[in-house]
Every structure is written in C-alpha cells, then in structure tokens.
Design a protein around this motif. Structure first.
Motif, mmCIF file in Angstrom:
data_model
loop_
_atom_site.group_PDB
_atom_site.id
_atom_site.type_symbol
_atom_site.label_atom_id
_atom_site.label_comp_id
_atom_site.label_asym_id
_atom_site.label_seq_id
_atom_site.Cartn_x
_atom_site.Cartn_y
_atom_site.Cartn_z
ATOM 1 N N VAL A 70 67.148 -113.284 47.485
ATOM 2 C CA VAL A 70 67.241 -112.760 46.116
ATOM 3 C C VAL A 70 65.875 -112.296 45.628
ATOM 4 O O VAL A 70 65.740 -111.232 45.003
ATOM 5 N N THR A 71 64.818 -113.100 45.914
ATOM 6 C CA THR A 71 63.469 -112.709 45.505
ATOM 7 C C THR A 71 63.045 -111.411 46.181
ATOM 8 O O THR A 71 62.488 -110.511 45.545
ATOM 9 N N GLU A 72 63.313 -111.315 47.481
ATOM 10 C CA GLU A 72 62.962 -110.100 48.213
ATOM 11 C C GLU A 72 63.764 -108.911 47.701
ATOM 12 O O GLU A 72 63.232 -107.798 47.578
ATOM 13 N N ARG A 73 65.055 -109.159 47.383
ATOM 14 C CA ARG A 73 65.881 -108.079 46.841
ATOM 15 C C ARG A 73 65.334 -107.608 45.496
ATOM 16 O O ARG A 73 65.258 -106.407 45.226
ATOM 17 N N LYS A 74 64.926 -108.571 44.622
ATOM 18 C CA LYS A 74 64.366 -108.208 43.322
ATOM 19 C C LYS A 74 63.083 -107.409 43.496
ATOM 20 O O LYS A 74 62.877 -106.388 42.824
ATOM 21 N N ARG A 75 62.207 -107.888 44.410
ATOM 22 C CA ARG A 75 60.961 -107.162 44.648
ATOM 23 C C ARG A 75 61.234 -105.771 45.201
ATOM 24 O O ARG A 75 60.606 -104.786 44.795
ATOM 25 N N ARG A 76 62.214 -105.691 46.117
ATOM 26 C CA ARG A 76 62.548 -104.394 46.696
ATOM 27 C C ARG A 76 63.135 -103.459 45.647
ATOM 28 O O ARG A 76 62.824 -102.263 45.617
ATOM 29 N N ARG A 77 63.977 -104.015 44.759
ATOM 30 C CA ARG A 77 64.560 -103.175 43.712
ATOM 31 C C ARG A 77 63.503 -102.711 42.723
ATOM 32 O O ARG A 77 63.541 -101.565 42.258
ATOM 33 N N GLU A 78 62.561 -103.610 42.371
ATOM 34 C CA GLU A 78 61.483 -103.189 41.482
ATOM 35 C C GLU A 78 60.660 -102.092 42.139
ATOM 36 O O GLU A 78 60.250 -101.128 41.475
ATOM 37 N N GLY A 79 60.403 -102.231 43.447
ATOM 38 C CA GLY A 79 59.695 -101.180 44.162
ATOM 39 C C GLY A 79 60.480 -99.883 44.183
ATOM 40 O O GLY A 79 59.906 -98.791 44.041
ATOM 41 N N GLU A 80 61.819 -99.999 44.354
ATOM 42 C CA GLU A 80 62.649 -98.798 44.348
ATOM 43 C C GLU A 80 62.640 -98.134 42.978
ATOM 44 O O GLU A 80 62.601 -96.905 42.878
ATOM 45 N N VAL A 81 62.671 -98.960 41.889
ATOM 46 C CA VAL A 81 62.617 -98.394 40.538
ATOM 47 C C VAL A 81 61.291 -97.680 40.318
ATOM 48 O O VAL A 81 61.240 -96.560 39.782
ATOM 49 N N LEU A 82 60.178 -98.338 40.733
ATOM 50 C CA LEU A 82 58.864 -97.714 40.578
ATOM 51 C C LEU A 82 58.767 -96.436 41.397
ATOM 52 O O LEU A 82 58.253 -95.412 40.919
ATOM 53 N N GLU A 83 59.286 -96.496 42.624
ATOM 54 C CA GLU A 83 59.259 -95.299 43.468
ATOM 55 C C GLU A 83 60.107 -94.190 42.870
ATOM 56 O O GLU A 83 59.720 -93.016 42.910
ATOM 57 N N ARG A 84 61.273 -94.551 42.278
ATOM 58 C CA ARG A 84 62.120 -93.541 41.657
ATOM 59 C C ARG A 84 61.438 -92.918 40.447
ATOM 60 O O ARG A 84 61.509 -91.699 40.237
ATOM 61 N N ARG A 85 60.745 -93.757 39.647
ATOM 62 C CA ARG A 85 60.026 -93.220 38.494
ATOM 63 C C ARG A 85 58.905 -92.290 38.934
ATOM 64 O O ARG A 85 58.696 -91.221 38.334
ATOM 65 N N GLU A 86 58.169 -92.696 39.978
ATOM 66 C CA GLU A 86 57.106 -91.825 40.478
ATOM 67 C C GLU A 86 57.681 -90.521 41.011
ATOM 68 O O GLU A 86 57.105 -89.448 40.809
ATOM 69 N N ARG A 87 58.828 -90.616 41.696
ATOM 70 C CA ARG A 87 59.458 -89.406 42.215
ATOM 71 C C ARG A 87 59.936 -88.511 41.078
ATOM 72 O O ARG A 87 59.788 -87.275 41.139
ATOM 73 N N GLU A 88 60.506 -89.121 40.020
ATOM 74 C CA GLU A 88 60.939 -88.330 38.870
ATOM 75 C C GLU A 88 59.752 -87.676 38.178
ATOM 76 O O GLU A 88 59.842 -86.517 37.748
ATOM 77 N N GLU A 89 58.624 -88.432 38.052
ATOM 78 C CA GLU A 89 57.429 -87.855 37.439
ATOM 79 C C GLU A 89 56.885 -86.712 38.281
ATOM 80 O O GLU A 89 56.470 -85.665 37.745
ATOM 81 N N GLN A 90 56.895 -86.877 39.601
ATOM 82 C CA GLN A 90 56.448 -85.814 40.488
ATOM 83 C C GLN A 90 57.358 -84.597 40.373
ATOM 84 O O GLN A 90 56.879 -83.449 40.335
ATOM 85 N N ASP A 91 58.674 -84.842 40.301
ATOM 86 C CA ASP A 91 59.609 -83.726 40.126
ATOM 87 C C ASP A 91 59.363 -83.012 38.801
ATOM 88 O O ASP A 91 59.438 -81.772 38.733
ATOM 89 N N ARG A 92 59.078 -83.801 37.732
ATOM 90 C CA ARG A 92 58.811 -83.180 36.434
ATOM 91 C C ARG A 92 57.563 -82.305 36.492
ATOM 92 O O ARG A 92 57.554 -81.176 35.978
ATOM 93 N N ARG A 93 56.493 -82.830 37.126
ATOM 94 C CA ARG A 93 55.275 -82.032 37.246
ATOM 95 C C ARG A 93 55.518 -80.785 38.082
ATOM 96 O O ARG A 93 55.012 -79.695 37.756
ATOM 97 N N GLU A 94 56.306 -80.916 39.146
ATOM 98 C CA GLU A 94 56.605 -79.746 39.973
ATOM 99 C C GLU A 94 57.421 -78.724 39.194
ATOM 100 O O GLU A 94 57.192 -77.513 39.320
ATOM 101 N N ARG A 95 58.384 -79.214 38.369
ATOM 102 C CA ARG A 95 59.168 -78.280 37.559
ATOM 103 C C ARG A 95 58.288 -77.579 36.530
ATOM 104 O O ARG A 95 58.446 -76.371 36.279
#
Length: 300
Positions: free
Chosen positions: A217-242
């Motif tokens: 569960v701890t690893e899943r939470k850490r992985r999900r937080e990493g996925e959320v952060l990665e998704r936000r960074e990807r969305e920010e990168q997409d916004r800058r590219e747009r």
C-alpha cells in the motif's frame, strides 16, 4: 582305573543369603503412530481422497468467494457452519477470537479491503490423532495467498502458514449437542445442503507477514503520487508546447498578413500605373482624333 565319583552338592548354610536372579525387563510394546497424509501442490483428486483436506478445500473456496466484489449470495454470511460453536482462531498478531459466529463475522470483515483473495496450496500434511472423543486431525499447511485490493489491478502474493485442527462430528449431534451433520450447520441451521461432511474446525492458527500488504500500500501510494506529479509535469509541458505552438502560429499568420498586404499594395500600384497609362493613351488618342477632325474642317 575307576574315576572318582563327583562330590555331592551341598546345600547352602544360609538360604537367606542367596540373591534372587533378576527377571528380564518387560518388553515394551510399540505404540501406535499417528496416521499421516501428505499432499503437494494445488487441490486435486489426490487431496480429495482425504475427507479432512476436502473439508478444508471447501472452507477456503467459500472464504475466498466472500472476498469478491461480485459476491451476492447472503447464505454464507449468516451460517458459520465450518466452525465448532466453541472454536478458537489465533491470528498472526497474537489475538484470539472465540466462538464460530464471532470468528465468521471477523473473517468477513477481513475480506472488506480486497477485490479478491485466492489461496494456492503448496504443501499440506495431515496428522491423525486417535483416542479421546471422536477423531481429531491436525493439518499443517503452507499456502500462497494472492490478494488484490479494491480498485487495483495489480495483486500481491504472500506466504501463509496454517495449523488447522479438525474434529469429527457425528451426524445429527454437534460438539454442543446440536445438529451439524451433512446438510446442517454447526448451529443446527440448514445451509442449502452444503454441509461439512461431519467435520468442523476446533481451532485455526495462521502465521504470515501482514507487513507485506502494508508495504505494498505504501509503495502504491508513493507510485501514485509519482504518477500524479509526472502527469502534472506532462500537462504543464503540454501547455507550454501549446502556447509555443500558438505563438508560432500567430507569427506565421502575421507574416502571411504582411506578405499579402505587400502583394495587394503592389497590385494596387500596378493597377494605378496601368490605369494612368491607359487613361493617358486614351486622352492622346482622343486628342489626336479631335485634332484630325479640326484639320479636316479647315481644309474644307
């Protein structure tokens, strides 16, 4: 020559001084050894040859079916027919649960966090204890439990070791005098003909590392937080590219507009020049015609 006659045996002067010859120790009769039954691997036709293992297989199949989100039948929730009314359950944290209904309710609560649970048998050994009131089997079992938490697709596999104590119960009379034969629960309630084949659990002990699920569960939470952060960074990168793409598009449109305005200006200049040339030519032609007419008039 005559041989001398043997001397006659003289009785002992004090018979009490004679030590009795010790009798040999009694021969120990071999004690009957408990019967054993050993099975490797998943449940199959070999394990079902032993009634106790068939009973444990039915118990785990029923328990695993409770830990499914699509389970709908309520009968197994209300009939803890696998346990003796005075059964005990020792969990791996040292807590002891008493009585069949309380154990069954507690087991159902343990299933709540999971989408599914499946116990895969690795090795089981049955030791038959003769004597006493009825037969008693002590079963030592090593299993691999596959847990899938609700809302998850990935599961976790944990080794679990069980010690099941199973007692025989005569049909029509339970350990407390109530019916629990084939087709009846240990509390005397009909359970749809499933029955326990004349067997109930007297006690269960389970040993396993519960921290495996906690770490998962701890690893899943850490992985999900990493996925959320990665998704936000990807969305920010997409916004800058747009934004960059929009800026380049605006610059391109501006260049096209300037070029078209220049082309239109050149066209207007050409049209104006052409118009001036055409008007001048027409004027000269008209002036020549007028001059010609005037000359003709003067000649006349």
């Amino acid at each position: 020559m005559k041989r001398p006659s043997p001397l006659p045996l003289q009785p002992p002067k004090n018979p009490k001084q004679l030590k009795p010859t010790p009798s040999p120790p009694p021969t120990l009769q071999p004690q009957s050894q408990p019967q054993t039954f050993h099975h490797y691997g998943p449940w199959n036709s070999h394990s079902r040859l032993h009634p106790t293992l068939a009973f444990i297989e039915s118990y785990h199949s029923t328990l695993d079916s409770l830990c499914t989100s699509h389970y709908t039948s309520p009968s197994h929730y209300t009939s803890p027919y696998f346990f003796s009314p005075l059964a005990t359950y020792h969990d791996t944290k040292g807590a002891v649960h008493f009585t069949g209904p309380a154990i069954w309710s507690w087991l159902i609560g343990q299933c709540a966090p999971f989408e599914s649970v499946r116990h895969e048998v690795v090795d089981v050994r049955v030791v038959r204890e003769e004597g006493g009131m009825g037969g008693r089997d002590v079963v030592y079992g090593e299993t691999m439990a596959h847990f899938v938490l609700r809302g998850e697709e990935e599961g976790v596999c944990v080794p679990r070791f069980f010690v099941w104590t199973v007692v025989d119960v005569e049909a029509g009379g339970g350990v407390d005098g109530v019916g629990n034969g084939v087709g009846e629960g240990v509390d005397g309630v009909e359970n749809g003909g499933i029955g326990t084949n004349g067997k109930v659990f007297e006690s269960i002990k389970v040993f396993w590392d519960t921290g495996v699920i906690g770490r998962f569960v701890t690893e899943r939470k850490r992985r999900r937080e990493g996925e959320v952060l990665e998704r936000r960074e990807r969305e920010e990168q997409d916004r800058r590219e747009r934004e960059e793409e929009g800026r380049r598009e605006r610059e391109r449109v501006e260049r096209v507009r300037v070029r078209r305005e220049g082309e239109m200006e050149r066209v207007r200049q050409v049209v104006d020049r052409t118009r001036r040339v055409s008007v001048g030519a027409l004027c000269r032609e008209e002036r020549g015609r007028i001059e010609g007419d005037r000359t003709v008039g003067e000649v006349r």
